[in-house]
Design a protein around this motif. Structure first.
Motif, short mmCIF file in Angstrom:
data_model
loop_
_atom_site.label_atom_id
_atom_site.label_comp_id
_atom_site.label_asym_id
_atom_site.label_seq_id
_atom_site.Cartn_x
_atom_site.Cartn_y
_atom_site.Cartn_z
N GLY A 180 11.74 31.62 1.50
CA GLY A 180 10.46 30.93 1.43
C GLY A 180 10.47 29.83 0.38
N LYS A 181 11.05 30.12 -0.76
CA LYS A 181 11.13 29.13 -1.83
C LYS A 181 11.98 27.94 -1.39
CE LYS A 181 12.39 28.56 -6.66
NZ LYS A 181 12.84 29.21 -7.89
N ASN A 182 13.11 28.19 -0.74
CA ASN A 182 13.96 27.10 -0.28
C ASN A 182 13.26 26.25 0.77
OD1 ASN A 182 16.09 27.79 -1.96
ND2 ASN A 182 17.09 29.07 -0.42
N TYR A 183 12.52 26.89 1.66
CA TYR A 183 11.77 26.15 2.68
C TYR A 183 10.74 25.24 2.03
CZ TYR A 183 8.87 25.03 6.66
OH TYR A 183 8.17 24.35 7.60
N ALA A 184 9.97 25.79 1.09
CA ALA A 184 8.96 25.00 0.39
C ALA A 184 9.60 23.85 -0.37
CB ALA A 184 8.15 25.88 -0.55
N GLU A 185 10.69 24.13 -1.05
CA GLU A 185 11.39 23.10 -1.83
C GLU A 185 11.87 21.96 -0.92
OE1 GLU A 185 15.24 24.13 -3.85
OE2 GLU A 185 13.92 23.94 -5.58
N ASN A 186 12.47 22.30 0.20
CA ASN A 186 12.96 21.27 1.13
C ASN A 186 11.81 20.50 1.77
OD1 ASN A 186 15.71 21.75 0.73
ND2 ASN A 186 15.70 23.42 2.21
N SER A 187 10.72 21.18 2.08
CA SER A 187 9.57 20.52 2.70
C SER A 187 8.92 19.52 1.77
CB SER A 187 8.54 21.57 3.14
OG SER A 187 9.08 22.43 4.08
N LEU A 188 8.92 19.81 0.49
CA LEU A 188 8.25 18.95 -0.49
C LEU A 188 9.19 17.95 -1.18
CD1 LEU A 188 6.05 21.72 -2.11
CD2 LEU A 188 5.29 19.92 -0.55
N SER A 189 10.47 17.97 -0.83
CA SER A 189 11.46 17.17 -1.56
C SER A 189 11.26 15.66 -1.42
CB SER A 189 12.87 17.54 -1.13
OG SER A 189 13.07 17.23 0.24
N ASN A 190 10.61 15.20 -0.37
CA ASN A 190 10.45 13.76 -0.17
C ASN A 190 9.11 13.22 -0.65
OD1 ASN A 190 12.99 13.26 0.97
ND2 ASN A 190 12.29 14.10 2.91
N LYS A 191 8.32 14.03 -1.31
CA LYS A 191 7.00 13.56 -1.72
C LYS A 191 7.06 12.39 -2.71
CE LYS A 191 5.98 16.59 -5.55
NZ LYS A 191 6.32 17.90 -5.90
N MET A 247 0.81 -1.19 0.00
CA MET A 247 0.00 0.00 0.00
C MET A 247 0.86 1.26 0.00
SD MET A 247 -3.05 1.01 2.58
CE MET A 247 -4.53 0.80 1.64
N GLY A 248 1.99 1.25 0.66
CA GLY A 248 2.89 2.41 0.63
C GLY A 248 2.54 3.44 1.69
N TRP A 249 3.41 4.41 1.79
CA TRP A 249 3.24 5.49 2.75
C TRP A 249 2.34 6.57 2.19
CZ3 TRP A 249 4.99 5.27 7.64
CH2 TRP A 249 5.93 4.30 7.93
N ARG A 250 1.50 7.13 3.05
CA ARG A 250 0.62 8.22 2.66
C ARG A 250 0.82 9.38 3.63
NH1 ARG A 250 -4.55 4.86 3.08
NH2 ARG A 250 -3.17 3.19 3.58
N CYS A 251 0.56 10.58 3.17
CA CYS A 251 0.79 11.75 4.01
C CYS A 251 -0.20 12.84 3.65
CB CYS A 251 2.21 12.26 3.80
SG CYS A 251 2.65 13.66 4.83
N PHE A 274 -0.12 11.56 -1.43
CA PHE A 274 0.00 12.67 -0.51
C PHE A 274 -0.94 13.79 -0.91
CE2 PHE A 274 2.52 14.50 -3.79
CZ PHE A 274 2.53 15.87 -3.57
N LEU A 275 -1.27 14.60 0.08
CA LEU A 275 -2.09 15.80 -0.14
C LEU A 275 -1.48 16.90 0.69
CD1 LEU A 275 -4.64 17.41 -1.04
CD2 LEU A 275 -5.72 16.53 1.03
N CYS A 276 -1.19 18.00 0.08
CA CYS A 276 -0.70 19.17 0.79
C CYS A 276 -1.57 20.34 0.39
CB CYS A 276 0.76 19.46 0.46
SG CYS A 276 1.39 20.94 1.28
N SER A 277 -2.20 20.96 1.36
CA SER A 277 -2.99 22.16 1.08
C SER A 277 -2.33 23.34 1.77
CB SER A 277 -4.43 21.98 1.56
OG SER A 277 -4.47 21.83 2.96
N LEU A 278 -2.61 24.52 1.30
CA LEU A 278 -2.03 25.70 1.91
C LEU A 278 -2.93 26.90 1.72
CD1 LEU A 278 -0.63 27.80 -0.38
CD2 LEU A 278 0.85 25.84 -0.62
#
Length: 81
Positions: free
Chosen positions: A24-35, A1-5, A41-45
């Motif tokens: 801000g761009k670097n933070y977003a890039e690092n936060s999303l790098s493991n998707k 099934m795998g990992w979900r987030c 996954f679902l990320c809302s903002l």
């Protein structure tokens, strides 16, 4: 099934004197790098213009008119000084 987030980005705030340095761009890039390691996954903002242009670079799309951002607050917009 795998990992979900599922996660939500509430605020990425950069002090005005540091804006324009891609923090801000670097933070977003690092936060999303493991998707890519996730099967789902679902990320809302919630963001303000012009930050939407940064998030669009990462594939985020506008949800309006299907959903709307809303707020209820008892403090002014100058709460963080």
């Amino acid at each position: 099934m795998g990992w979900r987030c599922v996660f939500q980005v509430v605020d990425i705030v950069v002090k005005p004197s540091y804006q324009g340095n891609a923090l801000g761009k670097n933070y977003a890039e690092n936060s999303l790098s493991n998707k890519s390691n996730l099967s789902w996954f679902l990320c809302s903002l919630i963001n303000d213009d012009p930050a939407n242009k940064i998030y669009e670079q990462f594939g985020f799309t506008n949800t309006y008119p299907k959903s709307h951002g809303m707020k209820l607050s008892s403090y002014s917009n100058y709460f963080f000084l």
